[in-house]
Write a protein that holds these residues in place. Structure first.
Motif, mmCIF file in Angstrom:
data_model
loop_
_atom_site.group_PDB
_atom_site.id
_atom_site.type_symbol
_atom_site.label_atom_id
_atom_site.label_comp_id
_atom_site.label_asym_id
_atom_site.label_seq_id
_atom_site.Cartn_x
_atom_site.Cartn_y
_atom_site.Cartn_z
ATOM 1 N N MET A 100 0.844 -1.214 -0.007
ATOM 2 C CA MET A 100 -0.085 -0.001 0.020
ATOM 3 C C MET A 100 0.941 1.332 -0.062
ATOM 4 O O MET A 100 0.628 2.302 -0.769
ATOM 5 N N ASP A 101 2.001 1.026 0.993
ATOM 6 C CA ASP A 101 2.790 2.301 0.892
ATOM 7 C C ASP A 101 3.448 2.695 -0.402
ATOM 8 O O ASP A 101 3.455 3.953 -0.994
ATOM 9 N N THR A 104 0.836 3.996 -3.148
ATOM 10 C CA THR A 104 0.319 5.284 -2.674
ATOM 11 C C THR A 104 1.397 6.333 -2.746
ATOM 12 O O THR A 104 0.942 7.526 -2.265
#
Length: 120
Positions: A100-101, A104
């Motif tokens: 996710m990091d 995004t």
């Protein structure tokens, strides 16, 4: 038979990734390759669970792809339920957080080098 099904599933997921923007495709392909490699020696019960979850993800990707044809803005990914998250091991939660990091990061272009390390 199970190995052949896993290979077909793996290839189908990578085919669906072709529709993604290049940075997301690279990230997704790398993640899928690592996960399938990591579960190569899994026991029968874990392998069934692993394949079942990836098949569900594949179906969600196909549905999202079909729905995106009807929408102006493209949205990638699926929402995980709290029940699904509770089934994950701590290591898997960490992997999801890293993914996710990475996905995004604002205004960062993700590329994958030959040694499969991220470059930003």
């Amino acid at each position: 038979a199970a190995a052949g099904g896993a290979r077909r599933l793996y290839r189908r997921i990578l085919q669906l990734h072709r529709a993604l923007p290049p940075a997301l495709r690279d990230l997704g392909d790398r993640y899928v390759k690592e996960e399938f490699r990591r579960h190569r020696a899994a026991g029968p019960a874990e392998a069934r669970c692993f394949l079942r979850e990836w098949e569900a993800t594949l179906i969600q990707q196909q549905i999202s792809e079909d729905n995106q044809n009807l929408k102006e803005k493209t949205v990638y990914g699926i929402q995980l339920t709290e029940e699904k998250l509770n089934d994950f091991r701590d290591e898997q939660i960490g992997q999801l957080k890293e993914l996710m990091d990475e996905a995004t990061k604002p205004n960062k272009k993700i590329t994958v080098s030959k040694d499969s390390e991220y470059k930003t």
